[in-house]
Write a protein that holds these residues in place. Structure first.
Motif, PDB file in Angstrom:
ATOM      1  N   THR A 170    -111.397 -36.279  20.803  1.00  0.00           N
ATOM      2  CA  THR A 170    -112.469 -36.524  20.094  1.00  0.00           C
ATOM      3  C   THR A 170    -112.588 -37.568  19.320  1.00  0.00           C
ATOM      4  O   THR A 170    -113.488 -38.285  19.324  1.00  0.00           O
ATOM      5  CB  THR A 170    -112.506 -35.137  19.066  1.00  0.00           C
ATOM      6  OG1 THR A 170    -112.551 -33.981  19.847  1.00  0.00           O
ATOM      7  CG2 THR A 170    -113.776 -35.405  18.133  1.00  0.00           C
ATOM      8  N   VAL A 171    -111.280 -38.151  18.877  1.00  0.00           N
ATOM      9  CA  VAL A 171    -111.216 -39.379  18.243  1.00  0.00           C
ATOM     10  C   VAL A 171    -111.268 -40.368  19.391  1.00  0.00           C
ATOM     11  O   VAL A 171    -112.329 -41.437  18.907  1.00  0.00           O
ATOM     12  CB  VAL A 171    -109.785 -39.430  17.621  1.00  0.00           C
ATOM     13  CG1 VAL A 171    -109.493 -40.864  17.127  1.00  0.00           C
ATOM     14  CG2 VAL A 171    -109.693 -38.416  16.597  1.00  0.00           C
ATOM     15  N   THR A 172    -110.987 -40.241  20.464  1.00  0.00           N
ATOM     16  CA  THR A 172    -111.210 -41.326  21.727  1.00  0.00           C
ATOM     17  C   THR A 172    -112.747 -41.635  21.908  1.00  0.00           C
ATOM     18  O   THR A 172    -113.237 -42.581  21.923  1.00  0.00           O
ATOM     19  CB  THR A 172    -110.677 -41.023  23.012  1.00  0.00           C
ATOM     20  OG1 THR A 172    -108.959 -41.067  22.669  1.00  0.00           O
ATOM     21  CG2 THR A 172    -110.606 -42.006  23.706  1.00  0.00           C
ATOM     22  N   SER A 173    -113.424 -40.374  21.791  1.00  0.00           N
ATOM     23  CA  SER A 173    -114.987 -40.595  22.205  1.00  0.00           C
ATOM     24  C   SER A 173    -115.595 -41.242  20.936  1.00  0.00           C
ATOM     25  O   SER A 173    -116.617 -41.865  21.146  1.00  0.00           O
ATOM     26  CB  SER A 173    -115.319 -39.034  22.354  1.00  0.00           C
ATOM     27  OG  SER A 173    -115.367 -38.157  21.207  1.00  0.00           O
ATOM     28  N   LEU A 174    -115.201 -40.908  19.977  1.00  0.00           N
ATOM     29  CA  LEU A 174    -115.736 -41.477  18.581  1.00  0.00           C
ATOM     30  C   LEU A 174    -115.481 -42.844  18.720  1.00  0.00           C
ATOM     31  O   LEU A 174    -116.424 -44.005  18.092  1.00  0.00           O
ATOM     32  CB  LEU A 174    -115.297 -40.907  17.246  1.00  0.00           C
ATOM     33  CG  LEU A 174    -115.856 -39.548  16.972  1.00  0.00           C
ATOM     34  CD1 LEU A 174    -115.160 -38.967  15.818  1.00  0.00           C
ATOM     35  CD2 LEU A 174    -117.193 -39.437  16.878  1.00  0.00           C
ATOM     36  N   MET A 175    -114.086 -43.430  18.992  1.00  0.00           N
ATOM     37  CA  MET A 175    -113.926 -44.857  19.009  1.00  0.00           C
ATOM     38  C   MET A 175    -114.772 -45.728  20.077  1.00  0.00           C
ATOM     39  O   MET A 175    -114.893 -46.901  20.041  1.00  0.00           O
ATOM     40  CB  MET A 175    -112.249 -45.137  19.370  1.00  0.00           C
ATOM     41  CG  MET A 175    -111.629 -44.646  17.881  1.00  0.00           C
ATOM     42  SD  MET A 175    -109.766 -45.128  18.228  1.00  0.00           S
ATOM     43  CE  MET A 175    -109.399 -44.593  19.873  1.00  0.00           C
ATOM     44  N   LYS A 176    -115.210 -45.012  21.031  1.00  0.00           N
ATOM     45  CA  LYS A 176    -116.035 -45.475  22.111  1.00  0.00           C
ATOM     46  C   LYS A 176    -117.167 -46.313  21.525  1.00  0.00           C
ATOM     47  O   LYS A 176    -117.708 -47.256  22.211  1.00  0.00           O
ATOM     48  CB  LYS A 176    -116.345 -44.613  23.304  1.00  0.00           C
ATOM     49  CG  LYS A 176    -115.031 -44.294  24.208  1.00  0.00           C
ATOM     50  CD  LYS A 176    -115.433 -43.333  25.304  1.00  0.00           C
ATOM     51  CE  LYS A 176    -114.182 -42.910  26.175  1.00  0.00           C
ATOM     52  NZ  LYS A 176    -114.479 -42.071  27.210  1.00  0.00           N
ATOM     53  N   LYS A 177    -117.753 -45.763  20.517  1.00  0.00           N
ATOM     54  CA  LYS A 177    -118.974 -46.130  19.941  1.00  0.00           C
ATOM     55  C   LYS A 177    -118.647 -47.510  18.957  1.00  0.00           C
ATOM     56  O   LYS A 177    -119.633 -48.043  18.232  1.00  0.00           O
ATOM     57  CB  LYS A 177    -119.641 -45.099  19.159  1.00  0.00           C
ATOM     58  CG  LYS A 177    -120.031 -44.296  19.928  1.00  0.00           C
ATOM     59  CD  LYS A 177    -120.715 -42.914  19.480  1.00  0.00           C
ATOM     60  CE  LYS A 177    -120.936 -41.901  20.585  1.00  0.00           C
ATOM     61  NZ  LYS A 177    -121.942 -40.993  20.133  1.00  0.00           N
ATOM     62  N   VAL A 178    -117.268 -47.792  18.795  1.00  0.00           N
ATOM     63  CA  VAL A 178    -117.061 -48.951  17.774  1.00  0.00           C
ATOM     64  C   VAL A 178    -116.919 -50.205  18.581  1.00  0.00           C
ATOM     65  O   VAL A 178    -116.428 -50.298  19.730  1.00  0.00           O
ATOM     66  CB  VAL A 178    -115.747 -48.770  17.575  1.00  0.00           C
ATOM     67  CG1 VAL A 178    -115.293 -49.853  16.440  1.00  0.00           C
ATOM     68  CG2 VAL A 178    -115.519 -47.386  16.226  1.00  0.00           C
ATOM     69  N   ASN A 179    -117.567 -51.213  18.011  1.00  0.00           N
ATOM     70  CA  ASN A 179    -117.797 -52.402  18.838  1.00  0.00           C
ATOM     71  C   ASN A 179    -117.201 -53.670  18.333  1.00  0.00           C
ATOM     72  O   ASN A 179    -117.027 -54.585  18.295  1.00  0.00           O
ATOM     73  CB  ASN A 179    -119.371 -53.015  18.707  1.00  0.00           C
ATOM     74  CG  ASN A 179    -120.253 -52.021  19.473  1.00  0.00           C
ATOM     75  OD1 ASN A 179    -119.835 -51.510  20.452  1.00  0.00           O
ATOM     76  ND2 ASN A 179    -121.414 -51.746  19.004  1.00  0.00           N
ATOM     77  N   GLY A 180    -116.054 -53.122  17.374  1.00  0.00           N
ATOM     78  CA  GLY A 180    -115.010 -54.118  16.813  1.00  0.00           C
ATOM     79  C   GLY A 180    -114.663 -53.387  15.734  1.00  0.00           C
ATOM     80  O   GLY A 180    -114.919 -52.450  14.976  1.00  0.00           O
ATOM     81  N   MET A 181    -113.289 -53.766  15.565  1.00  0.00           N
ATOM     82  CA  MET A 181    -112.361 -53.132  14.608  1.00  0.00           C
ATOM     83  C   MET A 181    -111.496 -54.199  13.741  1.00  0.00           C
ATOM     84  O   MET A 181    -111.098 -55.160  14.504  1.00  0.00           O
ATOM     85  CB  MET A 181    -111.581 -52.144  15.283  1.00  0.00           C
ATOM     86  CG  MET A 181    -110.807 -51.162  14.083  1.00  0.00           C
ATOM     87  SD  MET A 181    -109.839 -49.911  14.865  1.00  0.00           S
ATOM     88  CE  MET A 181    -108.593 -50.775  15.759  1.00  0.00           C
ATOM     89  N   GLN A 182    -111.295 -54.116  12.645  1.00  0.00           N
ATOM     90  CA  GLN A 182    -110.527 -55.006  11.860  1.00  0.00           C
ATOM     91  C   GLN A 182    -109.318 -54.273  11.173  1.00  0.00           C
ATOM     92  O   GLN A 182    -109.622 -53.027  11.047  1.00  0.00           O
ATOM     93  CB  GLN A 182    -111.099 -56.050  10.671  1.00  0.00           C
ATOM     94  CG  GLN A 182    -111.899 -57.108  11.414  1.00  0.00           C
ATOM     95  CD  GLN A 182    -112.617 -57.711  10.289  1.00  0.00           C
ATOM     96  OE1 GLN A 182    -112.583 -57.279   9.073  1.00  0.00           O
ATOM     97  NE2 GLN A 182    -113.124 -58.898  10.656  1.00  0.00           N
ATOM     98  N   CYS A 183    -108.167 -54.764  11.150  1.00  0.00           N
ATOM     99  CA  CYS A 183    -107.175 -53.861  10.469  1.00  0.00           C
ATOM    100  C   CYS A 183    -106.282 -55.031   9.584  1.00  0.00           C
ATOM    101  O   CYS A 183    -106.353 -56.155   9.813  1.00  0.00           O
ATOM    102  CB  CYS A 183    -106.108 -53.309  11.673  1.00  0.00           C
ATOM    103  SG  CYS A 183    -105.229 -54.262  12.358  1.00  0.00           S
ATOM    104  N   GLY A 184    -105.674 -54.634   8.764  1.00  0.00           N
ATOM    105  CA  GLY A 184    -105.099 -55.512   7.558  1.00  0.00           C
ATOM    106  C   GLY A 184    -103.932 -54.901   6.935  1.00  0.00           C
ATOM    107  O   GLY A 184    -103.641 -53.412   7.154  1.00  0.00           O
ATOM    108  N   ILE A 185    -103.200 -55.588   6.166  1.00  0.00           N
ATOM    109  CA  ILE A 185    -102.457 -55.300   5.245  1.00  0.00           C
ATOM    110  C   ILE A 185    -102.503 -55.899   3.790  1.00  0.00           C
ATOM    111  O   ILE A 185    -102.727 -57.118   3.601  1.00  0.00           O
ATOM    112  CB  ILE A 185    -100.876 -55.331   5.823  1.00  0.00           C
ATOM    113  CG1 ILE A 185     -99.964 -54.880   4.917  1.00  0.00           C
ATOM    114  CG2 ILE A 185    -100.775 -56.990   6.112  1.00  0.00           C
ATOM    115  CD1 ILE A 185     -98.510 -54.838   5.839  1.00  0.00           C
ATOM    116  N   ALA A 186    -102.000 -55.078   2.914  1.00  0.00           N
ATOM    117  CA  ALA A 186    -102.177 -55.746   1.170  1.00  0.00           C
ATOM    118  C   ALA A 186    -100.664 -55.754   0.926  1.00  0.00           C
ATOM    119  O   ALA A 186     -99.982 -54.740   0.925  1.00  0.00           O
ATOM    120  CB  ALA A 186    -103.191 -54.853   0.651  1.00  0.00           C
ATOM    121  N   LEU A 187    -100.421 -56.780   0.517  1.00  0.00           N
ATOM    122  CA  LEU A 187     -98.959 -56.866   0.046  1.00  0.00           C
ATOM    123  C   LEU A 187     -99.238 -57.039  -1.797  1.00  0.00           C
ATOM    124  O   LEU A 187    -100.013 -57.777  -2.193  1.00  0.00           O
ATOM    125  CB  LEU A 187     -98.158 -58.148   0.417  1.00  0.00           C
ATOM    126  CG  LEU A 187     -98.008 -58.261   1.954  1.00  0.00           C
ATOM    127  CD1 LEU A 187     -97.457 -59.652   2.375  1.00  0.00           C
ATOM    128  CD2 LEU A 187     -97.399 -57.088   2.345  1.00  0.00           C
TER     129      LEU A 187
END
Length: 60
Positions: free
Chosen positions: A40-57
């Protein structure tokens, strides 16, 4: 720097980067899974056209 009413200052550094390759890897791993939750999560991720990830220190 963020300061609050009681004069406590917090220093925050944030790093954000493109995570398209990570998204592709997760899609590939998820498509081979037998778990319905991961599928289910994978099928939802197929609709994502870009993703950003990050970290806060945070230094308190």
């Amino acid at each position: 720097m963020r300061c609050f009413e009681d004069f406590v200052c917090i220093f925050v550094i944030q790093f954000v980067t493109d995570a398209s390759k990570l998204l592709s890897l997760l899609k590939t791993l998820g498509s081979n899974s037998t778990s319905t939750t991961i599928s289910t999560v994978t099928s939802l991720m197929k609709k994502v056209n870009g993703m950003q990830c990050g970290i806060a220190l945070v230094k308190k």
